[in-house]
Design an enzyme around this catalytic site. Sequence first.
Site: not given
Lengths: 370, 370, 370, 370
Positions: D163, D233
């Site tokens: 992330k 992401s």
Amino acid sequence: MEAKVFRVPMRSPDDVQGVAELVESGRLRAGEVRCIMGKTEGNGCVNDFSRGFSNFVLSDYFARALNISRREAEARISLIMSGGTEGAMSPHFTVFAASPGGGPAAEESGGKRLAFASGHTREFLPEEIGRMPQAEATAEMVRRLMGEAGIGDPSDLHFVQVKCPLLTAERIRGAPQRGKGVRVEDTYKSMAYSRGASALGVALAAGEVRAAQLSDEAICRDWSLASGVASTSAGIELMCNEVTVFGNSPAWGGGLLIGHSVMRDALDRDAVKAALESAGLAFGWGLSPEQRERVVNVLAKCEASPDGLIRGRRHTMLDDSDINSTRHARAVVNAVVASVVGDPMVYVSGGAEHQGPPGGGPIAVIARAS
Amino acid sequence: MEAKVFRVPMRSPDDVQGVAELVESGRLRAGEVRCIMGKTEGNGCVNDFSRGFSNFVLSDYFARALNISRREAEARISLIMSGGTEGAMSPHFTVFAASPGGGPAAEESGGKRLAFASGHTREFLPEEIGRMPQAEATAEMVRRLMGEAGIGDPSDLHFVQVKCPLLTAERIRGAPQRGKGVRVEDTYKSMAYSRGASALGVALAAGEVRAAQLSDEAICRDWSLASGVASTSAGIELMCNEVTVFGNSPAWGGGLLIGHSVMRDALDRDAVKAALESAGLAFGWGLSPEQRERVVNVLAKCEASPDGLIRGRRHTMLDDSDINSTRHARAVVNAVVASVVGDPMVYVSGGAEHQGPPGGGPIAVIARAS
Amino acid sequence: MEAKVFRVPMRSPDDVQGVAELVESGRLRAGEVRCIMGKTEGNGCVNDFSRGFSNFVLSDYFARALNISRREAEARISLIMSGGTEGAMSPHFTVFAASPGGGPAAEESGGKRLAFASGHTREFLPEEIGRMPQAEATAEMVRRLMGEAGIGDPSDLHFVQVKCPLLTAERIRGAPQRGKGVRVEDTYKSMAYSRGASALGVALAAGEVRAAQLSDEAICRDWSLASGVASTSAGIELMCNEVTVFGNSPAWGGGLLIGHSVMRDALDRDAVKAALESAGLAFGWGLSPEQRERVVNVLAKCEASPDGLIRGRRHTMLDDSDINSTRHARAVVNAVVASVVGDPMVYVSGGAEHQGPPGGGPIAVIARAS
Amino acid sequence: MEAKVFRVPMRSPDDVQGVAELVESGRLRAGEVRCIMGKTEGNGCVNDFSRGFSNFVLSDYFARALNISRREAEARISLIMSGGTEGAMSPHFTVFAASPGGGPAAEESGGKRLAFASGHTREFLPEEIGRMPQAEATAEMVRRLMGEAGIGDPSDLHFVQVKCPLLTAERIRGAPQRGKGVRVEDTYKSMAYSRGASALGVALAAGEVRAAQLSDEAICRDWSLASGVASTSAGIELMCNEVTVFGNSPAWGGGLLIGHSVMRDALDRDAVKAALESAGLAFGWGLSPEQRERVVNVLAKCEASPDGLIRGRRHTMLDDSDINSTRHARAVVNAVVASVVGDPMVYVSGGAEHQGPPGGGPIAVIARAS
């Protein structure tokens, strides 16, 4: 010369019956049509086929009516289809014809009447798009067309519609071989640069900016430079700029006038009023029924304000991944205009780089003289 | 009693900082909050989780602030989240608090002030939803709350917000066992019937329709019956009707007033003006800066006109399979209201069965008395 | 007779160059074209103009090629445009021509070859749509066309494409004057009823259901009744059912075969394998390069499973207010088929009432015989 | 240590009942949860609030369960919410717990078991995002976590979830004051650069690329460089990279294994098979019922192929202005994976810069050892 302008509702992108009826009734001569601006009911974005569909059916119609080929019809009539009829906006065509019948307007009636002229620049090289050569060629064309239309003074120029090219992967590949890269490699963004350069070209011809202020770097960067009369849209089907100028001229007759103003943001109701008044329609709170009848059409450009704010309030148009911001913006500006003129069948088009201030845009009104 | 109303911008559905700052600054007492109406930035349709997210975070905040459970907070404060901030609409909360501080308004200042009261009906059986029992229980509750709020006369009732239930597959399955089918088996359509029955209940209490005119058959069929003050929305989380009435009462003090009008279509600018004037804000073309300051919020309902026409022109909202018609309608009505009041942070909610005429809807204004 | 089938990529809805090149190269005779099935890149829902655009341009092309009017071209060639190329689906036309050249297939090569025939029923009254008269007329037409195409046995019938009418507000208004109401007043839902009645007509002719099982009430209610070969789609432009049957016939020659299977849900990879094997392509894990070459096209119908579950898992297609469920379903079934055949340019169409089980649909394969 | 992994269906973004039931039944200890990966049913793009809603409700649940603050719960458990459940994809959480109970796996059972570890890098300066410092810090963190998890060999590393941060207008403004501009000014594009730099960091640690091949210029430009195990992401809520490595380790016990492969395009069914086989599930055409039971979850990354082609066929995902290309791509890859494993409740996430080849992406399988 005399300008004739007809606003015709459309039941679907391939519905040209309204146009056909004008011709059949004798009110419009097919051979006098010079330009058609359409609001078609697609998404107004990349995969909007309603524009091409209307284009195809219109050129097919005029090819048959004039007994020429579809290609000749397209060369003869400037077809400007703007996609996106969000909110209350009603799909329609606006047909512009130039009729030799009318003499100059009588002095006592104000002396000037709606005039227009169309033309196209030379074809641009891909590396010229979004740069000064495109702006300069546009300025030159605007000046020439003003001359042709008899619009002598920039203050009589009220709307300049430009259809301009965009870059594709194929066009981009050719540029480096000639020693110079293109302005931007992103094909979607090339539309903005092409619109921006074209709008600054209009601003130059209209005396809104000085040549010394313009440069490749200023295009789509220095937002203090803008035109209050430019309306530009990019399309894949051409490599030149196709330009139509609209203004008032003492050399034209007929009963139509054009005026304009500039919306400073998407809610700028005052500018709608000013544009109507500029076209001879003065009023207090609302137009009278007789005045409403005199409105032929309103033409406006719009965009979501790039700083994410309207009147200091946050809007969500730029963060919406389901609905493109231009779709939101068209719904808003159409509603504001329609609520003032009492008619949602007006022309509002998105993408307003260097066309009015950021978040705003030019607005023109064509009306019958009193 | 004194009504305090605060309009608070929201940066995202979970942003309750604006509410927290009101509490921390001492301007708002958490314990006095009775109702919060929110415009959250989801799609306003079935899969809009922005409503639930705001609900969760708000009840979490008040649970902590009041040292109670989240469930108790939800029972204490009526949370009405309306999704969809299309076009220029700016996400925000409107917080309604009832403060014991204020005495009755002085006679010389007009004598009546904004008053409100909330309550909920008994839970309905699935087969009662969208039928007369729901309408009648709503009417009864509106009358009781008018009494509680000291709103003596129907002409002093200006807005009635109702949150009503909908049918789910599970709820539908239970009904036949009791010998009677539900009004409609389509769960999405049950929302319309529930909103419609609730709106007619408000109309009955407000004296806008007579009991003899109402029947199961009339609901969502006889569109001549409507309320000019009802604002109803369906949600899955309840089986009763949660009602809040807003009006002016001689028993309340403070500095706020409410007024209203009814938009006859989505472009009805005149009704916006009438609603503002009904709340004490008379003007010619536009509000003065001082008057703008006095507007606390505008609350409006809207829908796409079901006959596909606005002012006789075709709209495309009902045929758009990419964007739901309620989304288009909210963008339009927000733009019309915002352009008049000069502020896009106003509350416009979609789905207006029996709330104003087809294609139109009620519009209320809360303003500071001069 | 000999069937010739060509799959042609499309660069945009108006791109008929691939078809033109087939004709110009002499591989296809324009006069032998009987049917064109297209996957066009619109949204496949109400406001999908890509279908009409392809229709217009195709009929314009064949009118010029055959020196007939556009209307005559449309009467001569069955044009079935299915919108929606979600996910990996690649826009294309499938052109079906019947050439007198081929004799019956040699006994040793299996003895049967792809055969097809097109025709249309009488025009229906609005009140017949979605009811037994539509089903019965469809069954009768399928039987007649089977005879024409020399498809003697229902087991040789593999795909029946039906284009059927829908109700509009205008059509609905006419019905009560003749004493009988229409099946459903919601115009969008009338598409489902028309598709459903047509599919049950196919099922009747194919021997998949018995006449005694059918009734007005069973249509779009008794989902146990279904056809494994029907593919029906509703359109506004006709009031009859336009039917094309596809099967294998001993009377036809050439090198093509058709086979089919039924997907029991959107992920039914086994049915894709079975359909390929039914068309003579047996394999283990994947097709060999030589086998891939033999696949001419795959034709499949799909829908989101109405109970909201696939393999016992919740899907979100039916609650998605941003993307229509048929769009999701097409992306899924195309991906499943494409992953097995190694090619995303296959035909998948949405809306499968009485076409395969709920959530599933028929799947046919046209292939070159080995 | 022993890894415990649970796949839990979700009825809505705020539905944590499945997780709660695992805890209440004693199968899962709340204190042992280290990571939760969720597929939530928003649009997966900018205005997807389903991710934040699940995050809020999960951290609220664990805060109560562990009697800590919400902030402490978020620091303790890595919550990775991936929006977008297009097509058949079923919303769910995958809960990863590390239990001290299990000893090393017995030699005879293969000797290695699923192991994982989480950690986060230092916070990056805005000008470091999308550049080498971010890649290098990620590589260093992956190496450290491999050590912690006892994953000794890069061939035992099968999935690395990262992330990573993105740029905002505010973050961009700070950079020039420190003398260096940011990598890209477009905030949406900064997500791609951040994902790309992070993926190349993983590739470096996994030995898939050499340090000498990497440079600021190579990031999001040289697509020949890629990781077959990275899944990255970008999110707005952090300024460091939060990393979780998954692999097989001889130091861990329990009954789970992980394997992976790389899809070369969105239809790459062979890679799905290879990934299943890599996790110990060998099969011919399809998994046996017993093998299906052993699949715990499949984790895949996807994107629309940037050249607009799949298997040489044109796709329309990149030109679709109504549906974002990542939404199309998720529907496709989920369908391909689901059709092979017979279950649509698998994890497919969009945006795969330097994660597998252009148009493809890594795919990992967690399974119970036989």
